[in-house]
Design an enzyme around this catalytic site. Structure first.
Site, PDB file in Angstrom:
ATOM      1  N   ASP A   1       1.686  20.597 -19.890  1.00  0.00           N
ATOM      2  CA  ASP A   1       0.929  19.570 -20.213  1.00  0.00           C
ATOM      3  C   ASP A   1       2.093  18.711 -21.123  1.00  0.00           C
ATOM      4  O   ASP A   1       2.251  18.897 -22.195  1.00  0.00           O
ATOM      5  CB  ASP A   1      -0.293  19.642 -21.148  1.00  0.00           C
ATOM      6  CG  ASP A   1      -1.163  18.436 -21.090  1.00  0.00           C
ATOM      7  OD1 ASP A   1      -0.580  17.405 -21.436  1.00  0.00           O
ATOM      8  OD2 ASP A   1      -2.105  18.573 -21.219  1.00  0.00           O
TER       9      ASP A   1
ATOM     10  N   PHE B   1     -19.067  15.353 -25.379  1.00  0.00           N
ATOM     11  CA  PHE B   1     -18.714  14.609 -26.275  1.00  0.00           C
ATOM     12  C   PHE B   1     -18.767  12.793 -25.892  1.00  0.00           C
ATOM     13  O   PHE B   1     -18.837  12.232 -26.955  1.00  0.00           O
ATOM     14  CB  PHE B   1     -17.404  15.131 -26.831  1.00  0.00           C
ATOM     15  CG  PHE B   1     -16.326  14.945 -25.925  1.00  0.00           C
ATOM     16  CD1 PHE B   1     -16.023  16.098 -25.104  1.00  0.00           C
ATOM     17  CD2 PHE B   1     -15.445  13.953 -25.957  1.00  0.00           C
ATOM     18  CE1 PHE B   1     -15.058  16.006 -24.429  1.00  0.00           C
ATOM     19  CE2 PHE B   1     -14.405  13.872 -25.025  1.00  0.00           C
ATOM     20  CZ  PHE B   1     -14.183  15.136 -24.270  1.00  0.00           C
TER      21      PHE B   1
ATOM     22  N   PHE C   1      -7.611  22.229 -23.774  1.00  0.00           N
ATOM     23  CA  PHE C   1      -7.826  20.943 -24.022  1.00  0.00           C
ATOM     24  C   PHE C   1      -9.331  20.532 -23.068  1.00  0.00           C
ATOM     25  O   PHE C   1      -9.338  21.173 -21.902  1.00  0.00           O
ATOM     26  CB  PHE C   1      -6.912  19.873 -23.521  1.00  0.00           C
ATOM     27  CG  PHE C   1      -7.137  18.443 -23.684  1.00  0.00           C
ATOM     28  CD1 PHE C   1      -7.370  17.666 -25.241  1.00  0.00           C
ATOM     29  CD2 PHE C   1      -7.473  17.497 -22.765  1.00  0.00           C
ATOM     30  CE1 PHE C   1      -7.808  16.675 -25.402  1.00  0.00           C
ATOM     31  CE2 PHE C   1      -7.971  16.290 -22.924  1.00  0.00           C
ATOM     32  CZ  PHE C   1      -7.920  15.708 -24.292  1.00  0.00           C
ATOM     33  N   THR C   2     -10.013  19.685 -23.541  1.00  0.00           N
ATOM     34  CA  THR C   2     -11.315  19.314 -22.790  1.00  0.00           C
ATOM     35  C   THR C   2     -11.068  19.070 -21.148  1.00  0.00           C
ATOM     36  O   THR C   2     -11.886  19.909 -20.541  1.00  0.00           O
ATOM     37  CB  THR C   2     -11.815  18.050 -23.491  1.00  0.00           C
ATOM     38  OG1 THR C   2     -11.087  17.030 -23.409  1.00  0.00           O
ATOM     39  CG2 THR C   2     -12.355  18.223 -24.657  1.00  0.00           C
TER      40      THR C   2
ATOM     41  N   LYS D   1      -0.151   8.261 -23.041  1.00  0.00           N
ATOM     42  CA  LYS D   1       0.090   8.536 -24.479  1.00  0.00           C
ATOM     43  C   LYS D   1       1.541   8.225 -24.677  1.00  0.00           C
ATOM     44  O   LYS D   1       2.108   7.188 -24.752  1.00  0.00           O
ATOM     45  CB  LYS D   1      -0.314  10.229 -24.711  1.00  0.00           C
ATOM     46  CG  LYS D   1      -1.784  10.422 -24.931  1.00  0.00           C
ATOM     47  CD  LYS D   1      -2.329  10.459 -23.598  1.00  0.00           C
ATOM     48  CE  LYS D   1      -3.879  10.929 -24.034  1.00  0.00           C
ATOM     49  NZ  LYS D   1      -4.470  11.094 -22.712  1.00  0.00           N
TER      50      LYS D   1
ATOM     51  N   ARG E   1     -13.737  16.201 -33.063  1.00  0.00           N
ATOM     52  CA  ARG E   1     -12.870  17.188 -32.296  1.00  0.00           C
ATOM     53  C   ARG E   1     -13.365  18.692 -32.794  1.00  0.00           C
ATOM     54  O   ARG E   1     -12.819  19.231 -33.815  1.00  0.00           O
ATOM     55  CB  ARG E   1     -11.271  17.141 -32.263  1.00  0.00           C
ATOM     56  CG  ARG E   1     -10.866  15.866 -31.787  1.00  0.00           C
ATOM     57  CD  ARG E   1     -10.412  15.904 -30.235  1.00  0.00           C
ATOM     58  NE  ARG E   1     -11.508  15.876 -29.429  1.00  0.00           N
ATOM     59  CZ  ARG E   1     -11.597  15.431 -28.093  1.00  0.00           C
ATOM     60  NH1 ARG E   1     -10.280  15.109 -27.610  1.00  0.00           N
ATOM     61  NH2 ARG E   1     -12.516  15.324 -27.225  1.00  0.00           N
TER      62      ARG E   1
ATOM     63  N   TYR F   1       0.940  -1.249   0.043  1.00  0.00           N
ATOM     64  CA  TYR F   1      -0.105  -0.051  -0.138  1.00  0.00           C
ATOM     65  C   TYR F   1       0.896   1.192   0.064  1.00  0.00           C
ATOM     66  O   TYR F   1       0.492   2.223  -0.718  1.00  0.00           O
ATOM     67  CB  TYR F   1      -0.840  -0.032   1.370  1.00  0.00           C
ATOM     68  CG  TYR F   1      -1.657   1.169   1.241  1.00  0.00           C
ATOM     69  CD1 TYR F   1      -3.172   0.993   0.579  1.00  0.00           C
ATOM     70  CD2 TYR F   1      -1.635   2.462   1.600  1.00  0.00           C
ATOM     71  CE1 TYR F   1      -3.966   2.303   0.409  1.00  0.00           C
ATOM     72  CE2 TYR F   1      -2.581   3.375   1.517  1.00  0.00           C
ATOM     73  CZ  TYR F   1      -3.606   3.229   1.094  1.00  0.00           C
ATOM     74  OH  TYR F   1      -4.545   4.395   0.940  1.00  0.00           O
TER      75      TYR F   1
HETATM   76  N1  F0G Z   1      -3.772  16.438 -21.683  1.00  0.00           N
HETATM   77  C1  F0G Z   1      -3.911  16.006 -22.995  1.00  0.00           C
HETATM   78  C2  F0G Z   1      -3.012  16.951 -23.981  1.00  0.00           C
HETATM   79  C3  F0G Z   1      -4.614  15.002 -23.542  1.00  0.00           C
HETATM   80  O1  F0G Z   1      -4.595  14.770 -24.874  1.00  0.00           O
HETATM   81  C4  F0G Z   1      -5.461  14.193 -22.467  1.00  0.00           C
HETATM   82  C5  F0G Z   1      -6.251  13.134 -22.918  1.00  0.00           C
HETATM   83  C6  F0G Z   1      -5.323  14.828 -21.176  1.00  0.00           C
HETATM   84  C7  F0G Z   1      -4.577  15.846 -20.944  1.00  0.00           C
HETATM   85  C8  F0G Z   1      -6.042  13.903 -20.049  1.00  0.00           C
HETATM   86  O2  F0G Z   1      -5.386  12.847 -19.758  1.00  0.00           O
HETATM   87  O3  F0G Z   1      -6.954  11.274 -20.415  1.00  0.00           O
HETATM   88  O4  F0G Z   1      -5.244  10.464 -18.826  1.00  0.00           O
HETATM   89  O5  F0G Z   1      -7.202  11.682 -18.350  1.00  0.00           O
HETATM   90  N2  F0G Z   1      -6.539  13.033 -24.025  1.00  0.00           N
HETATM   91  C9  F0G Z   1      -7.046  11.641 -24.467  1.00  0.00           C
HETATM   92  C10 F0G Z   1      -7.384  11.881 -26.001  1.00  0.00           C
HETATM   93  C11 F0G Z   1      -8.755  11.458 -23.870  1.00  0.00           C
HETATM   94  O6  F0G Z   1      -7.928  11.227 -26.362  1.00  0.00           O
HETATM   95  O7  F0G Z   1      -6.631  12.784 -26.637  1.00  0.00           O
HETATM   96  P1  F0G Z   1      -6.383  11.433 -19.482  1.00  0.00           P
END
Ligand code: F0G
Length: 466
Positions: free
Chosen positions: A224, A458, A133-134, A267, A391, A81
């Site tokens: 990021d 989305f 970013f979303t 990624k 997108r 843990y």
């Molecule tokens: N920042 C970027 C630039 C991203 O592309 C993503 C995720 C995140 C942060 C968030 O990371 O998914 O690990 O919580 N992008 C995915 C995509 C979902 O399909 O582009 P996460």
């Protein structure tokens, strides 16, 4: 010897720096089956079952193939843990390659964004960044902040071939800081390769200028780092003075121009799950490692299993090998060049993690209010079983104060390439399907939204033909 009867090659090709040891079957389906599946999914590719997909280009997130060395590391998971040795390996690896002093593990990128936003943003704050970013913007908004886009205008034009469309418009940044007042700007949010712009890089020259400008105001820079290795590749290829530098050296230099990073390890780092916050400020680390206990898990696992942290540590090492990144981006360019040569409107230059189709240019007969990119992604799936992602306006969601829909200038469909997963033949199938849908584009109809979730719509929204 007889002279060759077929044209002889005029080039010398590169190939992937790996061979395949394990395979996973994928299945084709009939047009009727796909029409039924996409209708049942409310014309949202996120709601398809993976089993109904032939080639899955929804995302490069968590979908990469791990190496034998990463899988071997999974067997060395220390599932204590507290104080797992895999955490310390991850910490050492982040310190070595990204240069941050402190590491706070999280289950994935948005976990890191949540902790950072809570720690740094207070209501009324303004966070400038090189395009939204979303999940990043939502966490900034939920913490009471407001994101302001300061990316250069070229980033909003799919056809503009600026080599660094992720660059910050320094004048605009200056104005935003001047208007808000430095005390209201907790940090500037810089993405290494801008996802929503089409995987476009920021130059080191520009990042240095951002650093200089923000330092004058005592404002932090947070990277990021999700696709930083891909950004480093473009710097190596395009920026004067860096062609002799390794990807690892460029990544480290980029990090040295920031105060911390949020990372989705799903990624660049070649794993199926994981993330972290990298930080230098001890007080901020204390705050973040306290918050992580509330929302993710103890500060030596942050929501990951020990084995997952081991895979991340090993994945980071592999992600920074020059031959890996050249083949990874090279495969994306292969698909992009094919579509470009066939006259299909895509975002140029081709980005690091995917090829982005310009849905407005491809489907000019569908009005923005009928979500051309959403319709295009659905049509592409129906044609061939290739899954892509919208997108555009659906991803952009609504303005939190006015409630109005946001219509970004970019209305795109992303063909996202997972790392080390598909072959060149898969890319050919994808390219040919895009071409076919483009040729028959008059047949594609717009969509009407029938269900709209409150956050990140989305992912779960549903549609029907308009
Ligand atoms: N920042 C970027 C630039 C991203 O592309 C993503 C995720 C995140 C942060 C968030 O990371 O998914 O690990 O919580 N992008 C995915 C995509 C979902 O399909 O582009 P996460």
């Amino acid at each position: 010897m007889n002279p060759p009867t077929k044209a002889v090659p005029t080039r010398r090709s590169w190939a992937e720096p790996f061979r395949i040891k394990v395979v996973e079957p994928v299945h084709t389906s009939t047009r009727e089956q796909r029409d039924r599946a996409i209708a049942a999914a409310g014309y949202n590719t996120f709601l398809l079952r993976s089993e109904d997909v032939y080639i899955d280009l929804l995302t490069d997130s968590g979908t990469s193939a791990m190496s034998d060395w990463q899988w071997a590391g999974m067997m060395l998971g220390d599932e204590a843990y507290a104080g797992s040795r895999n955490f310390y390996h991850l910490e050492e690896t982040v310190q070595k390659h990204y240069g941050y002093r402190y590491v706070v593990p999280t289950h994935q990128g948005r976990g890191a964004e949540h902790i950072l936003s809570r720690a740094l943003i207070k209501p009324g704050d303004v966070i400038p960044g090189n395009m939204y970013f979303t999940t990043t913007r939502l966490h900034q908004e939920l913490a009471g902040g407001r994101f302001v886009d300061v990316v250069i205008p070229q980033a909003h034009d799919p056809g503009d071939e600026h080599p660094f469309k992720g660059n910050v418009d320094l004048e605009k940044l200056c104005t935003v800081i001047g208007e808000a007042g430095a005390a209201q700007v907790p940090y500037v949010s810089i993405a290494g390769t801008v996802n929503m712009a089409g995987g476009q890089p920021i130059s080191l020259e520009n990042l240095k200028a951002v650093r200089e400008l923000t330092a004058r105001h005592g404002i932090r820079v947070i990277l990021d780092a999700t696709r930083l290795a891909e950004n480093a590749y473009f710097i190596q290829q395009r920026e004067e003075g860096y062609s002799h530098c390794s990807i690892a050296a460029i990544v480290k230099e980029m990090c040295s121009l920031s105060d911390g990073c949020t990372m989705s390890a799903k990624k660049d780092a070649l794993v199926n799950i994981g993330g972290f916050l990298g930080l230098n400020d001890p007080a901020l680390y204390d705050e973040a490692s306290n918050l992580v206990v509330v929302y993710e898990g103890l500060h030596t696992y942050g929501g990951m299993a020990g084995r997952d942290m081991e895979a991340v540590a090993r994945g980071i090492e592999e992600s920074l090998h020059d031959d890996h990144i050249r083949a990874r981006v090279g495969q994306v360019l292969y698909l992009g060049d094919m579509l470009r040569d066939w006259g299909i409107p895509i975002v140029l230059p081709v980005g690091g993690h995917g090829v982005f189709l310009d849905a407005r240019a491809m489907l000019p007969h569908i009005p923005r209010e009928q979500y051309p990119a959403q319709a295009l992604a659905a049509a592409l799936y129906a044609d061939s079983g290739v899954r892509s992602m919208e997108r555009g306006a659906v991803s952009a969601g609504r303005d939190p104060t006015t409630g109005d829909e946001r219509f970004p200038s970019l209305e795109l469909v992303r063909l996202t390439i997972p790392r080390r997963v598909y072959t060149q033949a898969h890319m050919d199938v994808v390219g040919e399907s895009v071409y076919y849908v483009f040729r028959e584009r008059e047949r594609v109809r717009g969509l009407r939204m029938t269900y709209e979730p409150r956050y990140l719509r989305f992912f779960q929204a549903r549609f029907e033909p308009a």
